[in-house]
Design a protein around this motif. Structure first.
Motif, PDB file in Angstrom:
ATOM      1  N   UNK A 280      -5.879   5.180   6.286  1.00 48.97           N
ATOM      2  CA  UNK A 280      -5.962   5.590   4.900  1.00 48.97           C
ATOM      3  C   UNK A 280      -4.979   5.302   3.953  1.00 48.97           C
ATOM      4  N   UNK A 281      -4.335   4.397   4.384  1.00 50.37           N
ATOM      5  CA  UNK A 281      -2.968   4.115   3.666  1.00 50.37           C
ATOM      6  C   UNK A 281      -2.710   2.471   3.523  1.00 50.37           C
ATOM      7  N   UNK A 282      -2.075   2.020   2.442  1.00 50.63           N
ATOM      8  CA  UNK A 282      -1.679   0.699   2.326  1.00 50.63           C
ATOM      9  C   UNK A 282      -0.207   0.546   1.862  1.00 50.63           C
ATOM     10  N   UNK A 283       0.417  -0.511   1.990  1.00 54.12           N
ATOM     11  CA  UNK A 283       1.964  -0.530   1.624  1.00 54.12           C
ATOM     12  C   UNK A 283       1.958  -1.969   0.771  1.00 54.12           C
ATOM     13  N   UNK A 284       2.761  -1.843  -0.201  1.00 56.26           N
ATOM     14  CA  UNK A 284       3.120  -2.707  -1.027  1.00 56.26           C
ATOM     15  C   UNK A 284       4.863  -2.795  -1.041  1.00 56.26           C
ATOM     16  N   UNK A 285       5.197  -4.405  -0.884  1.00 58.14           N
ATOM     17  CA  UNK A 285       6.820  -4.267  -0.845  1.00 58.14           C
ATOM     18  C   UNK A 285       7.094  -4.778  -2.230  1.00 58.14           C
ATOM     19  N   UNK A 286       7.752  -4.285  -3.001  1.00 57.60           N
ATOM     20  CA  UNK A 286       8.496  -4.740  -4.178  1.00 57.60           C
ATOM     21  C   UNK A 286       9.751  -5.447  -4.019  1.00 57.60           C
ATOM     22  N   UNK A 287       9.866  -6.724  -4.590  1.00 61.43           N
ATOM     23  CA  UNK A 287      10.829  -7.566  -4.587  1.00 61.43           C
ATOM     24  C   UNK A 287      11.440  -7.636  -5.843  1.00 61.43           C
ATOM     25  N   UNK A 288      12.634  -6.786  -6.301  1.00 59.16           N
ATOM     26  CA  UNK A 288      12.942  -6.742  -7.593  1.00 59.16           C
ATOM     27  C   UNK A 288      14.435  -7.673  -7.872  1.00 59.16           C
ATOM     28  N   UNK A 289      14.190  -8.637  -8.787  1.00 56.04           N
ATOM     29  CA  UNK A 289      14.992  -9.370  -9.022  1.00 56.04           C
ATOM     30  C   UNK A 289      15.594  -9.494 -10.646  1.00 56.04           C
TER      31      UNK A 289
END
Length: 546
Positions: free
Chosen positions: A309-318
């Motif tokens: 029921x969930x999804x995941x987003x990985x952020x890469x902050x530069x």
């Protein structure tokens, strides 16, 4: 035709409710009352307040005054004058003491707030009871403050979460801060709502140690659901015998076994994961994910750390200029299904990473990124407009120039502890784009009336607006800086000046249908587009707004 004497006028007020008789009494005796008040307070404004209070008290007690005059008719007209003189003296002394106490409290709060030291003494004062005070608030107030200061939500997000307009959300937060101040006062801590807002914004939430969240989440997930330590899920996790012996010697058996299981899981995770992997260079991970079918199109498959029921987003902050990872960026995610809801806030880690878990059925996912020195940035994917939410997203934050200025009153005196608000009048962009810059800031002036920030993208200079706000002053409304030829240059030089007019004071009385005073009523001053002021009526139904 001669006017009635005091006794007759008081009788008409008490027995007939005559407004004209009361007006004559006020006109006749106002010089006496105002003169006494002016001598004792030494202040014209306070003398005016005292005069109004005395005649309001006379109106409330007119029947008692009439009875007093009837009993002392032999004393002649001096009965009312004597009563008014005594009442004027009492009110003047009481108001003067109250004003001195208020000024002393404000000085104390500002001294605590502005002290320049490694530790914030004001925060150290309120820190031990801040959570207890929050827990004592009504649920709507508690939610508003948690969203604003503990989850870093802007007024737009708060309004969406509480189903309010942006302006109503701002007013809700202001009223909630005032109620929080009352909770501190009940615990013997004197402060102001503005000082609390500054302290909460600076200290309410701090970054957790790097990797701690991942370790806790994995360890708790690995622990047995039923509380039975001997479950098969934990049996496969290696355990450190020295650690388990040390704990089991000092704890009851059940608690000791639970600690053993948790330590074993943490050790197993440490050996399994090994050292943290540096963030890949731009393009490598993003291109790899782009070549993979989107998870949302693969039924029954959930990314690591998320359920079906969930999804995941990985952020890469530069950083856009150096391409180096940016740490401690405040990440504020929220999503929309049937309505907009906030997700837990977090900070980017030492490698500039943050993971956002969101519902699979979200139609819109929005993430705000905030860090002083960089332009506030918003990522937004609207699936109804054909945008796909990726599994990995790299974002490069651009540096923001520092802008600032001064807030003064009409006499040119700097105003401390005054809020400066900056925003975009047209809100969030409506076009289908992923990345944009936003502006929704509140900055409090320092001890010299100055403010500054480095969070507004230069591209917004032609659109953003600002206004100062202080409870006891009047603002001229929002200023679009681009409409003033010299404004942008002054902002960049830190010399732009906001001017606030001295506010008006409104006094009155709340009564019911039988003309009896109503105590504890909340009186609001303001409208949809302005900051509301509020006051609560006293036992006599009186209120003061200003």
């Amino acid at each position: 035709m001669s006017l009635p004497d005091d006794a007759e006028l008081v009788r008409q007020c008490a027995r007939e409710g005559s407004q004209s008789a009361f007006a004559i009494l006020v006109e006749r005796h106002a010089p006496l009352v105002h003169s006494v008040a002016r001598r004792l307070t030494g202040d014209t404004d306070l003398a005016r307040d005292v005069t109004q209070r005395v005649f309001l008290d006379l109106l409330n007690k007119v029947s008692q005054v009439w009875e007093l005059i009837e009993k002392q008719r032999s004393s002649g007209p001096a009965v009312l004058s004597g009563w008014l003189h005594r009442a004027s003296r009492y009110e003047a002394l009481e108001l003067t003491r109250s004003e001195r106490r208020r000024q002393a409290r404000e000085r104390q709060a500002m001294e605590l707030l502005m002290q320049d030291s490694g530790e914030d003494p004001f925060w150290e004062t309120v820190r031990p009871v801040v959570d207890e005070a929050l827990d004592s608030l009504p649920e709507p107030d508690r939610r508003a403050l948690l969203l604003r200061y503990f989850q870093g939500a802007g007024f737009r997000e708060i309004g969406a979460a509480l189903e309010l307009s942006d302006d109503a959300a701002q007013k809700r937060v202001s009223r909630s801060l005032e109620r929080l101040r009352e909770q501190f006062a009940a615990r013997g801590i004197t402060t102001t709502a503005a000082a609390l807002g500054v302290a909460l914004a600076a200290h309410a939430v701090e970054p957790v140690p790097i990797g701690l969240a991942d370790q806790i989440a994995a360890a708790v997930w690995t622990a047995p659901r039923s509380g039975l330590v001997g479950s098969s899920k934990m049996a496969s996790a290696p355990q450190d015998s020295a650690s388990t012996n040390a704990f089991s010697a000092s704890l009851p058996v059940a608690a000791g076994l639970a600690v053993i299981a948790l330590l074993g899981a943490l050790l197993w995770l440490a050996r399994r994961d090994g050292p943290a992997t540096p963030v890949p260079e731009s393009g490598s991970m993003v291109e790899e994910v782009a070549a993979t079918p989107a998870v949302e199109n693969a039924p029954g498959v959930a990314p690591s750390g998320a359920t079906n029921e969930e999804q995941q987003l990985q952020l890469l902050v530069r950083s856009a200029d150096s391409r180096a990872p940016v740490t401690n960026v405040l990440v504020v995610p929220y999503f929309t299904t049937e309505r907009t809801q906030l997700l837990p806030t977090q900070f980017s880690d030492a490698f500039g990473r943050a993971e956002v878990t969101y519902p699979t059925n979200a139609s819109v996912l929005t993430i705000d990124l905030r860090l002083e020195g960089y332009a506030d940035t918003r990522l937004s994917w609207n699936r109804t407009r054909g945008l796909t939410i990726p599994a990995v997203q790299e974002v490069r934050l651009i540096r923001a120039p520092r802008i600032g200025g001064l807030v003064v009153n009409i006499a040119g005196v700097p105003l401390t502890n005054t809020m400066v608000q900056l925003h975009l009048p047209d809100g969030r962009p409506e076009i289908a784009q992923v990345e944009s810059h936003t502006c929704e800031l509140q900055i409090v002036t320092d001890s010299e009336g100055r403010w500054s920030t480095a969070r507004v993208a230069e591209e917004l200079f032609s659109r953003f607006e600002g206004t100062p706000w202080r409870k006891d002053h009047l603002s001229h409304g929002w200023t679009r800086f681009a409409n003033q030829p010299e404004a942008i240059g002054q902002l960049l030089a830190g010399t732009y000046v906001f001017t606030l007019d001295t506010g008006l004071s409104f006094r009155g009385r709340v009564v019911d249908e039988f003309d009896a005073p109503v105590s504890g009523a909340v009186v609001l001053l303001g409208d949809y587009l302005s900051n509301q002021h509020s006051a609560q009526t006293t036992n006599n139904g009186e209120f003061v707004l200003g």
